[in-house]
Design an enzyme around this catalytic site. Sequence first.
Site, PDB file in Angstrom:
ATOM      1  N   ASP A  53      36.294  29.994  49.013  1.00 43.05           N
ATOM      2  CA  ASP A  53      35.477  30.196  47.825  1.00 43.05           C
ATOM      3  C   ASP A  53      34.062  29.752  48.223  1.00 43.05           C
ATOM      4  OD1 ASP A  53      34.481  30.704  45.325  1.00 43.05           O
ATOM      5  OD2 ASP A  53      35.981  29.534  44.248  1.00 43.05           O
TER       6      ASP A  53
HETATM    7  C1  BGC Z   1      33.877  31.364  42.136  1.00 44.30           C
HETATM    8  C2  BGC Z   1      34.622  32.571  42.676  1.00 44.30           C
HETATM    9  C3  BGC Z   1      33.631  33.669  42.973  1.00 44.30           C
HETATM   10  C4  BGC Z   1      32.570  33.153  43.933  1.00 44.30           C
HETATM   11  C5  BGC Z   1      31.533  34.186  44.312  1.00 44.30           C
HETATM   12  C6  BGC Z   1      32.707  30.957  43.000  1.00 44.30           C
HETATM   13  O1  BGC Z   1      31.929  29.989  42.373  1.00 44.30           O
HETATM   14  O2  BGC Z   1      34.775  30.276  42.007  1.00 44.30           O
HETATM   15  O3  BGC Z   1      35.582  33.001  41.767  1.00 44.30           O
HETATM   16  O4  BGC Z   1      34.283  34.794  43.490  1.00 44.30           O
HETATM   17  O5  BGC Z   1      31.904  32.052  43.320  1.00 44.30           O
HETATM   18  O6  BGC Z   1      30.668  34.438  43.276  1.00 44.30           O
END
Ligand code: BGC
Length: 728
Positions: A224
């Site tokens: 993530d």
């Molecule tokens: C989130 C993810 C997301 C990623 C990219 C993160 O903060 O937890 O779900 O895909 O950001 O935007």
Amino acid sequence: MPGYAGLVPLEGEPDVRVLGAAGGTMAIPRLGIPETVFADGPAGLRIQPKRKDDPYTYYATAFPVGTALASSWNTELIEEVGKAMGEEVKEYGVDVYLAPALNIHRNPLNGRNFEYYSEDPLVSGEIASAYVRGVQSNGVGTSVKHYAANNQESNRLRLNAHVSERAMRELYLKGFEIAIKDAEPWTIMSAYNKINGVYASANEDLLTTVLRDEWDYKGIVMTDWFGGYPGFESIQDSVSDVVAQIEAGNDLLMPGAEKQKAALVKALKEGKVNEEAINTSLKRILAYIIETPTFKGYKYSNDPDLKANAQVTRSAATEGMVLLKNEDEVLPFTNKSGTIAVFGDTSYSFIAGGTGSGDVNEAYTVSLIDGLTGAGYTIDKDLQTAYVPFVEKMNAKEMKRREENGGLLSDVQRIPEMPLDREMLAEKAKASEVAVITIGRNAGEQHDRKITNDFYLGQDEIKMINSVSDAFHAEGKKVIVILNIGGVIETATWKDKVDAILLAWQVGQEGGNSVADVFSGIKNPSGKLTMTFPVDYHNHPSAENFPGFPAHDPSEVFYKEGIYVGYRYFNTFGIKSSYEFGFGKSYTTFEYSDLKLSESTFEDEIEVSVKVKNTGEVTGKEVVQVYVSAPTNLADKPSEELRAFAKTKALKPGKSEKLKFTLKAKDLASFIDEQSAWITEKGTYTVKIGASSLDIQLTDDFSVAKDITVEKVNNVFDLDAKMETLKN
Ligand code: BGC
């Protein structure tokens, strides 16, 4: 992640191709390797709708949120929705769609529950599989997230979740296992949190032993965004443990910082990282790249069929709506002769979806008022004239507050309900045919929801429900509540005051039209709850350990409830809920009959069949749930668990359908700790065919002659602190 202010751009970083995409892989022109692009979901593609010096717009469709889709229990429908989403992904030049999200609803307050599906892993896994199949049928990838045990937002980047191996395997991994084996997502996103002391993105048990060795997953794992850092603020000064991440099987560090790259190169030069691990990740990433539309030179149009997809979301939303209450069949409301008095701020500013990275930039959202008006109803003009400017002003104030408090990742505060004058209410009750009240909720990334004035209604909302109900009931008029929410709220204390409750969820950009379709009876609601609506927040055993401790700034959370999450707890321990898992009414009625088991002694599999007949007066679909109670000699178990489900086709009045389910040994097995194995133990099993988890219509038994070891697995996820878990 182009444009991230705190980062030094990576060497060779290309110009932004798809504005608003969350990131991607870098180009290496020397080797003919193009950049590839990742963009968020899961309620639709998240990109910037406008670009500098460009008159063209790049809006994407806001589809119903995860809870809404899952409540349809209709995997064919979800696959269609996935197909439509994937078309937008492909036509806007994106290679991987960062969705679906299927963390378990461990607790109703998780700020991102709206993106997820259920408290049950089978529902989560089946819905996610269908979604992945639909999206990937376009030749683009998905990223199934957040793997795993990412069940809250408070301190999500450094939270240590203490979870037993059994709860991991039976609940928190199960949905991923189903989706990965059935639908082969191109990528998996590892979660931010730690599991028993080890970051998910550096957790070999999670990313290699289970994912690759046991499940045979071939795709890539990405972190993530900034996964492995203890907080966003630490990104400037520190570097994640890149060696542990790569060696654990996390192939790609997202969004990728210069410092991380330098640390990895240094470790490689000094022989401090396993070179083979790097080569393996590179191979996986290259194998991914050659599958991408970008590598294949696909000429995307920037012109997806937004008109057609608006119809897909409008229709899909209606199937996930759950009719919680319908006294005297007040719904469908077909009388279009008089006026409807519409209350609640949210009626005038419908919520399409939640906030954060799951927030879609759609071109419009149809409000309830517009939806009802479009369907031929007459809305009370005085109320509309009072509400519209009030709501606009309050929303503008709240948006300003959010911009000043972190923008996209700011918390969400509900705007107060517009005060209602008693005399005016009495007058409206006389003059209108019916009252409609919308209760709205929003939440999203980075923040969990609150117990007061969020899970429980605010005083202003209670006052509104009371005063509208008193005034309208005094005139013999009915009150209908629409819930435009993303997660569970309290309903037990106020549901008796109103006549009908339609749980619409956050229904996407066509929201008002979708609700109007159900309100008027064009569509018969056929959604059922994929989570428990408790009487009291504290009825959930996780309430004692959410969001963890220390309470003001939790860094540790103990999953002491073990496997007893949601209905597994409520049903086993006999706790009354307001609306139970699997519950949902219809405008018609169904009769269940002819339950047949293919044999009485289980060999390799057993076939369960049941007949469902529409005994009412309108066409409808029914969600049929197959629960099984298993013997408990080797381990304690929930009183019953959902082992299969299906939805009938649209049945005309008087028509019936025979549904068939196949149960294999793995579908009946529990994880037995002492043996590190999935075992279907010997004894008597009861098949319970339910219209909900409590409304069991038919039952029959079969037996298993001797213990069946379905699968021997590795001993993983050792606890890093002592923890007793709840036993039945
Ligand atoms: C989130 C993810 C997301 C990623 C990219 C993160 O903060 O937890 O779900 O895909 O950001 O935007």
